[in-house]
Design a protein around this motif. Structure first.
Motif, PDB file in Angstrom:
ATOM      1  N   SER A  25       0.806  -1.227   0.000  1.00 22.05           N
ATOM      2  CA  SER A  25       0.000   0.000   0.000  1.00 22.05           C
ATOM      3  C   SER A  25       0.836   1.273   0.000  1.00 22.05           C
ATOM      4  O   SER A  25       0.309   2.361  -0.241  1.00 22.05           O
ATOM      5  N   GLN A  26       2.130   1.155   0.263  1.00 27.12           N
ATOM      6  CA  GLN A  26       2.984   2.339   0.367  1.00 27.12           C
ATOM      7  C   GLN A  26       3.898   2.524  -0.841  1.00 27.12           C
ATOM      8  O   GLN A  26       4.883   3.257  -0.776  1.00 27.12           O
ATOM      9  N   VAL A  27       3.572   1.873  -1.947  1.00 28.92           N
ATOM     10  CA  VAL A  27       4.382   1.986  -3.161  1.00 28.92           C
ATOM     11  C   VAL A  27       3.517   2.578  -4.264  1.00 28.92           C
ATOM     12  O   VAL A  27       2.423   2.087  -4.541  1.00 28.92           O
ATOM     13  N   ASN A  28       4.003   3.646  -4.899  1.00 29.88           N
ATOM     14  CA  ASN A  28       3.265   4.251  -6.007  1.00 29.88           C
ATOM     15  C   ASN A  28       4.129   4.276  -7.267  1.00 29.88           C
ATOM     16  O   ASN A  28       5.293   3.860  -7.251  1.00 29.88           O
ATOM     17  N   ILE A  29       3.564   4.777  -8.344  1.00 33.78           N
ATOM     18  CA  ILE A  29       4.256   4.764  -9.635  1.00 33.78           C
ATOM     19  C   ILE A  29       5.542   5.587  -9.591  1.00 33.78           C
ATOM     20  O   ILE A  29       6.575   5.189 -10.141  1.00 33.78           O
ATOM     21  N   LEU A  30       5.506   6.736  -8.919  1.00 36.35           N
ATOM     22  CA  LEU A  30       6.702   7.568  -8.831  1.00 36.35           C
ATOM     23  C   LEU A  30       7.816   6.839  -8.083  1.00 36.35           C
ATOM     24  O   LEU A  30       8.976   6.850  -8.509  1.00 36.35           O
ATOM     25  N   ASP A  31       7.462   6.213  -6.958  1.00 35.34           N
ATOM     26  CA  ASP A  31       8.455   5.433  -6.211  1.00 35.34           C
ATOM     27  C   ASP A  31       9.076   4.365  -7.102  1.00 35.34           C
ATOM     28  O   ASP A  31      10.294   4.162  -7.108  1.00 35.34           O
ATOM     29  N   LEU A  32       8.222   3.680  -7.824  1.00 38.21           N
ATOM     30  CA  LEU A  32       8.676   2.575  -8.665  1.00 38.21           C
ATOM     31  C   LEU A  32       9.584   3.074  -9.784  1.00 38.21           C
ATOM     32  O   LEU A  32      10.622   2.472 -10.074  1.00 38.21           O
ATOM     33  N   ALA A  33       9.209   4.182 -10.401  1.00 35.66           N
ATOM     34  CA  ALA A  33      10.026   4.748 -11.477  1.00 35.66           C
ATOM     35  C   ALA A  33      11.402   5.159 -10.958  1.00 35.66           C
ATOM     36  O   ALA A  33      12.430   4.886 -11.591  1.00 35.66           O
ATOM     37  N   GLU A  35      12.973   4.016  -8.253  1.00 37.91           N
ATOM     38  CA  GLU A  35      13.735   2.837  -7.850  1.00 37.91           C
ATOM     39  C   GLU A  35      14.283   2.089  -9.059  1.00 37.91           C
ATOM     40  O   GLU A  35      15.405   1.567  -9.031  1.00 37.91           O
ATOM     41  N   ALA A  36      13.491   2.041 -10.129  1.00 37.81           N
ATOM     42  CA  ALA A  36      13.911   1.322 -11.334  1.00 37.81           C
ATOM     43  C   ALA A  36      14.808   2.167 -12.233  1.00 37.81           C
ATOM     44  O   ALA A  36      15.446   1.637 -13.149  1.00 37.81           O
ATOM     45  N   GLY A  37      14.839   3.484 -11.988  1.00 34.94           N
ATOM     46  CA  GLY A  37      15.649   4.364 -12.817  1.00 34.94           C
ATOM     47  C   GLY A  37      15.068   4.572 -14.203  1.00 34.94           C
ATOM     48  O   GLY A  37      15.805   4.680 -15.191  1.00 34.94           O
ATOM     49  N   VAL A  38      13.730   4.632 -14.271  1.00 41.13           N
ATOM     50  CA  VAL A  38      13.054   4.851 -15.553  1.00 41.13           C
ATOM     51  C   VAL A  38      12.022   5.961 -15.383  1.00 41.13           C
ATOM     52  O   VAL A  38      11.707   6.377 -14.265  1.00 41.13           O
ATOM     53  N   ALA A  39      11.482   6.435 -16.494  1.00 41.91           N
ATOM     54  CA  ALA A  39      10.451   7.470 -16.450  1.00 41.91           C
ATOM     55  C   ALA A  39       9.113   6.867 -16.016  1.00 41.91           C
ATOM     56  O   ALA A  39       8.861   5.673 -16.204  1.00 41.91           O
ATOM     57  N   ARG A  40       8.253   7.717 -15.452  1.00 44.22           N
ATOM     58  CA  ARG A  40       6.931   7.232 -15.043  1.00 44.22           C
ATOM     59  C   ARG A  40       6.157   6.661 -16.228  1.00 44.22           C
ATOM     60  O   ARG A  40       5.452   5.658 -16.093  1.00 44.22           O
ATOM     61  N   GLY A  41       6.293   7.301 -17.373  1.00 49.00           N
ATOM     62  CA  GLY A  41       5.601   6.801 -18.554  1.00 49.00           C
ATOM     63  C   GLY A  41       6.040   5.396 -18.930  1.00 49.00           C
ATOM     64  O   GLY A  41       5.233   4.591 -19.421  1.00 49.00           O
ATOM     65  N   THR A  42       7.304   5.103 -18.693  1.00 43.94           N
ATOM     66  CA  THR A  42       7.813   3.760 -18.976  1.00 43.94           C
ATOM     67  C   THR A  42       7.169   2.735 -18.057  1.00 43.94           C
ATOM     68  O   THR A  42       6.832   1.624 -18.481  1.00 43.94           O
TER      69      THR A  42
END
Length: 204
Positions: A25-33, A35-42
């Motif tokens: 519940s504490q992970v969002n798209i921005l966090d994921l982008a 952490e992965a070193g990619v753009a949100r759109g990716t």
């Protein structure tokens, strides 16, 4: 994650780390982008939603661990040492990879794929041990026995992650006590629980 392209693999690995650390519940798209070193759109173009991403990560983790543990049993037919080794392989891996251990500890009881990881081979071995007289419990108690094993392993992983016990201590104690609960004589249960543990095989 064999069918993933490099970008998807990167996103899934980042999701695994974040889920292990924060929960779902504490992970969002921005966090994921980030952490992965990619753009949100990716991220948006490579996942359907967070729920399906979590399920894919959990399913991969469960399948990979199940196959590796099962592969380590190739030379073992006796269900008692198979169980003793399986318990300790999970606990040792949690020590060697604390993020993996945290993910398992957080989600193993609530996710169907992770529950299956614990139960699929163990169920076969428990029934084999019961029919051969190796174990002594009622067949109707199988689900309770599976819960005993999985909860004991998760509790031991917690002790290791929190630094209360070494993986060897926690793994051996858990394996011994579970085997004794299933009817294996105490001295034999202890011997099986401290036998040298093989390496967890890689998947070719």
């Amino acid at each position: 994650m064999e069918s993933l392209n490099p970008t998807q693999r990167r996103i899934h690995q980042a999701a695994f780390r974040l889920f292990a650390e924060r929960g779902t519940s504490q992970v969002n798209i921005l966090d994921l982008a980030q952490e992965a070193g990619v753009a949100r759109g990716t991220v948006y173009s490579n996942i359907d939603n967070m729920e399906s991403l979590f399920e894919a990560v959990a399913s991969h983790l469960a399948k990979e661990m199940h196959e590796r543990v099962n592969k380590s049993f190739n030379s073992l037919s006796d269900p008692a040492p198979r169980l003793a080794n399986g318990i300790r392989l999970f606990i040792r891996r949690a020590h060697e990879d604390s993020q993996w251990g945290a993910f398992i500890h957080k989600f193993a009881m609530s996710n169907a794929s992770l529950r299956e990881m614990f139960s699929s081979q163990a169920t076969t071995d428990l029934l084999s041990g019961l029919s051969s007289g190796r174990y002594t419990f009622e067949k109707g108690q199988l689900l309770s026995v599976m819960t005993l094993i999985s909860s004991s392993v998760l509790g031991s992983i917690f002790l290791v992650l929190e630094g209360h016990k070494t993986w060897r201590e926690s793994g051996s104690d858990t394996a011994e006590l579970v085997l004794r609960a299933l009817g294996v004589p105490p001295e034999e249960a202890r011997a099986l629980a401290i036998t040298e543990l093989p390496a967890l095989p890689s998947l070719d």
